[in-house]
Structure formats: C-alpha cells, structure tokens
Design a protein around this motif. Structure first.
Motif: not given
Length: 355
Positions: A301-302, A329-331, A345-346, A350-355
C-alpha cells in the motif's frame, strides 16, 4: 409495461462501443492472476466506498480498505461500517455466484438480506418488501422534511409491481427483444421507482446492476467500478432517474434521460478500465527495479525509500532515480515531505489516507 422501442443514433453508438470492448476483454484481460487480483481489489474498494457514500455514508476509500481487510470480525460499531460490510458481502456473492443467481424475487430478497445483514436497525425488514410508505423526501438544512421529491409504489402494490417487473425482465432477456444493456437500464429505473424495500434500495439497485451485467456476459465488470462513475456524477444520476421515473405511469414513458445516463456511465467505466490496462502494458516495458517498486507498493500500500531499500535490496540512489521516473509518469504518487516522504500507487487507498 411500456418498453423502449427505438433508440437514437447516440445510444446505438454507445452500445456498439461498449459491446466492442466486451468482445475484446477475453483477449486484453489476460493479465497475470496477481494483476487481475489487484485490479479487482481496487475496483471493489471504489465500488463499496462510492455506493455507500451515494446513500450518505462518510467512510473514505482508505477506511473502507481497512474495514474490508477485517471483515471476519463480524462486529461493526457504526451504521457506515455496517453498510460497507453488507455491501461488500453482497458484491462478493454476485461475483462468485452470478451464474447461478437468476433474476428472481427470491434472489432479490436474498441479496437484500445479505446487504443489510450487519445492520441492527434493519433487522426486522431484511429481505422483506416494505410495509410502510417510503417516498423520496427532500430535507432542509436542519433535517426537517420539506416535501416529497418522488412518490414510490404503495406497500400494497409493491408485490404485484415487483412480480411484473421481474417477469418482464426475464421475458425480454429470453426473447432478446431489447439489447441487454437497455433491459438492465429499464429494470433499474423501474426498480427504484417501486422502491420495494423499506431501506437499502439504492445500494441494492447497484448490486443488481452488476448481477445483470455479469449474467449478460460483461465479464470485465468486477475490474472497474461503475459505482465510482455514478458517485462522480451524482447530481446527473438523480436528475436522470427523476426525469424518467415521473413519466413511467404515462402513456409514453420518457426512457431517454435514464438510458442515456446509464450508457454514458458504462462507457466511462470501460474507458477507465482500458486506461488501467494500458498502464499495465506500459509496466512490462519498465526497468526491472521499477517493476519491483510497483510490485512492492501493490503488496503493502505505501512505503518510504528506506522501506523500499530493505524490501528490494538495491541502493538508495538507484531507487530515487526510478521513483522520480515513476512519479513523473503518473504510475506512483509521492506523499509527505523530507524524511516523512512515502510512496503509493495512484487510485489505490493506503493506510492513513493521502497526505
């Protein structure tokens, strides 16, 4: 039931485009089991999160992912958690058993029962048609009802209307008198106009959409979230429903608003999946370290650079170069700053959500 007869050229083109992708899926969907599994995992998280949020739940994709990884606990504290767990189990039932789940009233009630199985509030009416009126009502900012937006079927009429709807759908499917996508669209808009259960009708309609599409041979459906497309276009969703539903009792129902919306959503669904498949093909041309980074992120996940270094076993400078290329490349998405930087990954919670 007055069914649609002639479709405009836009609708015919949309159906042809969706069916062309359906035919190509057998060839283009031959990814490794691991990659197919990841596509399905992402789509499932998006579908469960979006469908429950459409009805008022507030859990993020990341929270839904965490909940789905712990479904075996069988005890969910909040209404949102109960709805997410039930939706996930109903989806899984459809994915695994759709070949045996013919469209019958018994199977519809069974799916409703599964959908609400964790909801204590709904325990008394799971799998049973409504006994009280459940018109769609508008509320003000203080939660006070200010008027009926749409009058649904009366409880007394619901069993008859459901029997008629299921019979019509089965007959139209067997006789191939209409394209299966049109049959599905007509079934869903009519089902929601009846609103046969006391609660859970919106969520169940999306479960039934998946069932009907899978039974019609649209095998790619589990790998791309139609629910996410609907959530992203929620205002248009409700407008299209109402514009068609308010005409259903007339001599000439106006099917076009809903069928048009439904087909355009299916197009967006398959377009999104096609973009993901193209990214998968691009991955095969990447350097080995880049592929290892993506595989590690899929599994966990992260990860931070230090964690990637430990997992992959290559030096940090090489990792930094490959990560910069993947981000450009946006990957891969970069989160946080300085020592708190981590990668994911976009589109994959992931655990905790986006920063």
């Amino acid at each position: 039931m007055r069914e649609p007869r002639l479709l405009g050229p836009e609708f015919v083109q949309l159906i042809a485009e969706i069916d062309e992708f359906k035919g190509r899926w057998e060839a283009i969907g031959r990814l490794s089991p691991d990659r197919l599994g990841m596509l399905r995992k992402v789509a499932t998280i998006e579908s469960v999160a979006s469908s429950t949020r459409i009805e008022g739940a507030r859990l993020t994709d990341a929270q839904v992912e965490t909940l789905l990884s712990n479904l075996e606990i069988q005890s969910f504290a909040t209404r949102d958690e109960q709805e997410v767990a039930g939706y996930a189990e109903a989806m899984d039932l459809v994915f695994e058993a759709h070949a045996d789940l013919r469209l019958t009233e018994n199977h519809i009630r069974q799916l409703h029962q599964t959908l609400l199985r964790h909801s204590r509030k709904d325990e008394r009416h799971r799998g049973a048609y409504k006994t009280l009126s459940n018109d769609v009502v508008a509320f003000d900012a203080d939660g006070r009802a200010i008027g009926v937006v749409f009058a649904t079927a009366m409880p007394f009429d619901t069993p008859r209307k459901m029997e008629e709807l299921v019979a019509w759908t089965r007959k139209a499917t067997a006789e191939q008198s209409l394209h299966p996508l049109v049959v599905t669209a007509v079934f869903i808009v009519t089902f929601l106009a009846i609103h046969p259960f006391q609660d859970g009708n919106g969520r169940l309609s999306r479960i039934l959409t998946t069932l009907l599409l899978l039974r019609a041979g649209y095998a790619y459906v589990p790998y791309a979230s139609l629910e996410r497309v609907i959530e992203d276009n929620k205002d248009h969703y409700y407008k299209a429903l109402r514009r068609t539903q308010t005409t259903l009792d007339g001599d000439q129902p106006d099917w076009e608003p809903w069928i048009g919306f439904f087909l355009r959503c299916l197009k967006r669904q398959k377009d999104g999946l096609l973009r993901r498949l193209e990214r998968e093909a691009d991955r095969d041309r990447l350097p080995e370290i880049s592929r290892l980074i993506l595989a590690a992120l899929e599994q966990t996940g992260r990860l931070s650079i230090a964690e990637l270094e430990a997992v992959i076993g290559t030096n940090r400078n090489t990792l930094k170069v490959r990560l910069r290329e993947l981000v450009a490349a946006g990957q891969v998405r970069r989160h946080g700053k300085a020592r708190a930087t981590w990668y994911a990954l976009p589109g994959l919670p992931s655990p905790g959500g986006d920063a």
